[in-house]
Design a protein around this motif. Structure first.
Motif, PDB file in Angstrom:
ATOM      1  N   LEU A   1      62.555 -43.680  14.668  1.00 52.97           N
ATOM      2  CA  LEU A   1      61.459 -42.925  14.059  1.00 52.97           C
ATOM      3  C   LEU A   1      60.169 -43.092  14.857  1.00 52.97           C
ATOM      4  N   GLU A   2      59.868 -44.311  15.306  1.00 52.42           N
ATOM      5  CA  GLU A   2      58.652 -44.507  16.099  1.00 52.42           C
ATOM      6  C   GLU A   2      58.743 -43.775  17.426  1.00 52.42           C
TER       7      GLU A   2
ATOM      8  N   ARG B   1      54.123 -38.971  12.531  1.00 52.08           N
ATOM      9  CA  ARG B   1      53.594 -39.250  11.200  1.00 52.08           C
ATOM     10  C   ARG B   1      54.740 -39.647  10.292  1.00 52.08           C
ATOM     11  N   GLY B   2      54.443 -40.516   9.326  1.00 47.16           N
ATOM     12  CA  GLY B   2      55.468 -40.974   8.408  1.00 47.16           C
ATOM     13  C   GLY B   2      55.032 -40.827   6.961  1.00 47.16           C
TER      14      GLY B   2
ATOM     15  N   GLN C   1      53.467 -45.706  12.844  1.00 48.21           N
ATOM     16  CA  GLN C   1      53.497 -47.164  12.893  1.00 48.21           C
ATOM     17  C   GLN C   1      52.978 -47.763  11.588  1.00 48.21           C
ATOM     18  N   GLY C   2      51.948 -47.134  11.011  1.00 48.77           N
ATOM     19  CA  GLY C   2      51.466 -47.596   9.716  1.00 48.77           C
ATOM     20  C   GLY C   2      52.516 -47.433   8.641  1.00 48.77           C
TER      21      GLY C   2
ATOM     22  N   ALA D   1      55.593 -55.373  21.285  1.00 47.93           N
ATOM     23  CA  ALA D   1      56.800 -54.601  21.587  1.00 47.93           C
ATOM     24  C   ALA D   1      56.500 -53.107  21.598  1.00 47.93           C
ATOM     25  N   ARG D   2      55.661 -52.678  20.654  1.00 47.61           N
ATOM     26  CA  ARG D   2      55.304 -51.261  20.634  1.00 47.61           C
ATOM     27  C   ARG D   2      54.541 -50.866  21.880  1.00 47.61           C
TER      28      ARG D   2
END
Length: 869
Positions: A208-209, A214-215, A230-231, A251-252
């Motif tokens: 997903l990242e 957007r999530g 990420q949030g 890591a990101r």
């Protein structure tokens, strides 16, 4: 523009606890409920923008799949509404849309039909679907014997080939093997890059990242979190310890170098464009730039057309004005950034965009000639060039057309790894070299687009003094030292004193190709052609004279030789336009590509007429024969070396060649307005002195006989570009007076022997000058029919071959046809030959000869071939 709008959607299900009469009786006796209501979604509202990638996240049973089914249309909400714009496709369940008793082949057509594809569309994409699924050997097997992975392969392969605007995926990738999962993810990322809307449900946070921006997190059917991906991941799976949070952050950053690039871009935005408008998405940024350019007259240009989507937006915003899109449609000419190799973004065929014209070919091959034929300023530019080299080409050639108020939207300006080395770098270098001044007017939040508007130009010459308020004082460029902050300097006086280009908005409807000159070129060529076909002594016609065969028409067309004077006026206008702002070498390359390919074909046709039919032009008893003339004629220098022309009209090409040499030498000094006026006056007066002194050398060099027409044509261009100037009009008037006198005094006796020629010739010349004055003052700008462009392109080859056709065809047609039928065949044949030469010779030469000559020129400028041990 929203692709998906969910407004207060709720969905309820009934959970039944008894499934038989016995169970119902037992539960009733125990006073237990037989069923209960379960709320899967409770007043959920969200919107997904076009081109956005959204992750639907949550624990099992939170309502993710239910919401996805509402979006897909499989289910309807009990309350609220769900709206979707465009074709929807995807996989919301393994095996959805596949019938177990049908074969894989049959299921491809069934599933495609369910997703909205016609049988013809499915047949056209059948091989692509099969190749993507990688299960060709099992297509004749019923799918009930497929594994879950094979189910997913077939269903996903069909879904991704339906050309959806909205693509939905619900955890189905989890059942695929790693190579196919990677393949599917790459295809999903391609959809994202193409601007399609994606909604993805998955428990794989890394995926997903990687894919989504957007999530949305659902908890027990309610919207619990909405924001950056990420949030959203941290909200759903918060780090257990500060150390875990730091590891996740590191890591990101390592996994996604775009984070660093975005941070650098955000810093640049805060420091050098704090007042610029922050815009939510690329489409909004493009529309913002177009709104800023709404009152600006001139052309709108897009560099980097792919599907034609953004060009359609530009054409709609600039309706009624000239819009042009440029691309090779063969992919990028070199590697861009990681994951975008040379050839990427290629398409099978250029799109059709109503209201816009496409220019096909690489920018370096097509843009110079386009600008030569389209002299008006540029109001709006969309630079989607990706590469530094492409952006530099665009800015170097279009730059002289930028005016105060011109708007540029850069599509890959910043915010991705390596952004400093491409469009950003090209723009910085151009600003530093040209001295153009500008303001940042907007940028896309979290993306790559920037809008700039020109606030000052330098009127032709490069500045050698500090530039006021240059907004490039903060960020270093690829290791270069930053520009020190300085107080705004007073604007320097331009070195040349050139006037600002005339504002054409009040007199010219829209920028674009000078179609009025196209139609005048064709008229001039047609007049010369009719002159040779009906108005001159011609040995191929009975009695040795075309004028005797067409006595009434010939009494008019005998003056068709004056079409050449119109050619020379147009040439003065267009060649000055072409040379302005160019280096001499680039000007020479453009002239070679424009003149010689079609000319060589004309020479070969003339030689072929001699070899096949013994048809050639004698110039007296002691002249060279066609075979002797052939090689000198290939150089266009035949008259200079004492040979004769293969065709009579080639003399005008030698005159033009003289003019080009003079302009190339003038361009060496860098053309400016003041220098141009001085050059015109000096040339005109010294050509008269050459005639007075009877110096053969000066007569040849200064082209005394036709200098008045070329000088006047240059003057008309200055009026067109900068507006009226009394001194320039006086030079044009001097050219008119001398041109009328020379045409009467020094012309062939046959042209001037007719009654009243002393009055008719100056009257026609005066009309020609009057028409050019209308062009220069923009009073013929209403001639906008695009067919005039086609006629303009046919002019040169028509001029080259019409005499060869007449001399070859007339003796063979006259015994069998009437004179008017013969004339019709001649004209039709000449037009057909001109069309074929343009399509088969001139256009390919533009694509293939120009880049080779340009590469050779660059090699010479670099000091010759590289050497080494």
């Amino acid at each position: 523009m929203e692709s998906i709008v969910v407004d207060g959607a709720s969905k309820h299900f009934t959970l039944r606890h008894a499934h038989s009469i016995k169970e119902m009786t037992v539960r009733a006796a125990r006073r237990q409920s037989l069923s209960e209501r379960f709320t899967a979604l409770d007043e959920v509202s969200l919107a997904v923008e076009q081109g956005e990638s959204l992750a639907l996240m949550g624990l099992n049973g939170s309502g993710k799949s239910t919401l996805l089914k509402l979006i897909s249309g499989v289910m309807q909400p009990d309350r609220g509404s769900v709206g979707v714009r465009g074709r929807v496709a995807g996989l919301i369940e393994v095996g959805a849309g596949l019938h177990p008793d049908l074969t894989g082949h049959e299921n491809i057509f069934l599933n495609a039909a369910i997703l909205g594809m016609s049988k013809a569309e499915t047949e056209a994409r059948y091989d692509e679907i099969v190749a993507f699924s990688e299960i060709e050997s099992f297509l004749d097997t019923q799918v009930k014997f497929y594994s879950s992975g094979m189910f997913m392969r077939l269903g996903f392969a069909v879904a991704v080939h339906t050309d959806p605007e909205v693509f939905l995926v619900d955890e189905v990738l989890a059942v695929g093997d790693p190579p196919f999962q990677k393949k599917c993810l790459e295809r999903i990322q391609e959809f994202h890059a193409e601007g399609r809307t994606l909604v993805i449900v998955s428990h794989d946070m890394g995926t997903l990242e990687q894919v989504c921006g957007r999530g949305v997190v659902l908890e027990q059917g309610r919207l619990a979190y909405e924001g950056g991906i990420q949030g959203a991941v941290d909200f759903l799976t918060p780090p257990d310890t500060p150390l875990e949070a730091e590891r996740r952050k590191r890591a990101r950053s390592e996994a996604d170098p775009e984070n660093t690039a975005r941070a650098e871009a955000e810093l640049l935005a805060r420091e050098v464009m704090p007042d610029a408008t922050r815009l939510p998405d690329p489409l909004a940024t493009l529309e913002h730039g177009l709104s800023l350019a709404a009152g600006q007259d001139g052309m709108a240009l897009e560099f980097g057309v792919h599907t034609g989507g953004t060009l359609k937006v530009i054409a709609a915003a600039r309706e009624g004005k000239n819009v042009f899109g440029f691309d090779s449609f063969e992919g990028l000419p070199e590697d861009w950034r990681e994951g975008f190799p040379a050839g990427h973004f290629a398409v099978d065929e250029p799109p059709e965009v109503p209201g816009a014209e496409l220019v096909v070919g690489r920018f370096e091959d097509t843009l110079a000639d386009f600008l030569e034929e389209h002299p008006d300023p540029v109001a709006f530019v969309h630079v989607d060039a990706d590469l530094y080299s492409s952006a530099r080409t665009v800015l170097g050639l279009v730059g002289p057309r930028l005016a105060v108020g011109t708007v540029i939207v850069f599509d890959e300006y910043f915010g991705y790894p390596g952004w400093r080395e491409h469009e950003y770098r090209a723009w910085q270098e151009y600003v530093a070299e040209s001295g153009v001044r500008f303001d940042y007017k907007g940028y896309t939040t979290g993306n790559e687009q920037v809008v700039v508007r020109i606030t000052g130009v330098t009127n032709g010459d490069r500045r050698t003094v500090p530039i006021a308020a240059m907004p490039f004082a903060v960020t270093t460029l690829a290791g270069r030292a930053p520009v020190a902050d300085a107080a705004p300097a007073e604007p320097a006086e331009p070195v040349t004193g050139d006037p600002e280009p005339v504002a054409k908005g009040s007199v010219r409807k829209a920028g674009g190709r000078l179609r009025e000159l196209d139609v005048l070129r064709f008229v001039a060529a047609a007049v010369v052609m009719l002159h040779h076909y009906t108005g001159v002594p011609a040995p191929e016609w009975p009695g040795g004279s075309a004028r005797r065969v067409f006595p009434a028409l010939g009494s008019v067309t005998r003056y068709g030789f004056l079409g050449v004077e119109l050619f020379f006026l147009i040439s003065g206008f267009v060649i000055l336009l072409s040379a302005w702002g160019r280096k001499p070498g680039d000007f020479v390359v453009s002239r070679i590509v424009r003149l010689f390919p079609a000319y060589w074909v004309g020479v070969l046709l003339s030689l072929g007429a001699y070899l096949a039919f013994n048809s050639w032009v004698p110039f007296g008893p002691n002249t060279d024969g066609p075979l002797e003339r052939f090689l000198p004629n290939l150089t266009m220098l035949q008259e200079g070396v004492g040979s004769q022309r293969m065709e009579v009209i080639y003399w005008t090409l030698y005159v033009e060649l003289h003019f080009y040499v003079l302009i190339a030498l003038f361009a060496w000094t860098r053309i400016t307005y003041a220098r141009c006026v001085a050059f015109m006056g000096a040339w005109l007066f010294f050509s008269v002195f050459a005639l007075e002194s009877n110096s053969a050398f000066l007569k040849v060099v200064l082209l005394w006989r036709y200098a008045p027409f070329f000088v006047a044509g240059m003057g008309f261009y200055l009026i067109y570009k900068y507006g009226s100037n009394l001194l320039v009009w006086l030079l044009i008037g001097a050219g008119w007076a001398l041109g009328c006198y020379y045409d009467v005094k020094y012309n062939f006796p046959d042209f001037t022997a007719a009654p009243h020629s002393l009055y008719i010739i100056p009257a026609v010349v005066t009309v020609i000058f009057g028409i050019m004055a209308l062009v220069a003052t923009h009073r013929l700008a209403w001639l906008r029919w695009r067919g005039f462009t086609v006629l303009g392109m046919l002019t040169y080859p028509l001029y080259l071959v019409h005499q060869t056709i007449s001399r070859t065809f007339v003796p063979r047609l006259v015994p069998h046809m009437g004179r008017w039928a013969v004339l019709g065949v001649l004209i039709a044949s000449a037009l057909l030959a001109a069309s074929l030469i343009h399509l088969l010779v001139e256009r390919p030469a533009q694509r293939h000869l120009r880049p080779k000559l340009k590469a050779a020129l660059d090699r010479i400028r670099a000091g010759g071939p590289a050497t080494g041990s």
